[in-house]
Design a protein around this motif. Structure first.
Motif: not given
Length: 82
Positions: A43-50, A12-14
């Protein structure tokens, strides 16, 4: 374990670094049946991390696809009957 599981649980971080921080490219290859799940996972990774909403993440992902920063290569089987 599926591609989307590895993206979510291990990379996810990468994913955020490559797509958001470095303006790099992410290539995901796989079957037609996994493409939607992988896109939703990203999309979920971007939503959570951003810290953005799901619709904003979807729009962000669409822009990345248009600008060639994300390419989902989809393979499917064609069966020929003689």
């Amino acid at each position: 374990m599926y591609v989307q599981d590895v993206l979510r649980n291990t990379l996810a971080e990468e994913v955020v670094q490559v797509l958001h921080q470095r303006a790099g490219h992410l290539y995901v290859c796989g079957s037609l049946s996994m493409a939607g799940d992988v896109a939703r996972t990203i999309e979920g990774i971007l939503a959570h991390r951003l810290g953005i909403s799901a619709p904003q993440a979807s729009q962000y992902l669409s822009r990345l696809k248009v600008n060639s920063f994300l390419l989902l290569l989809i393979f499917y089987n064609i069966v020929f009957n003689n």
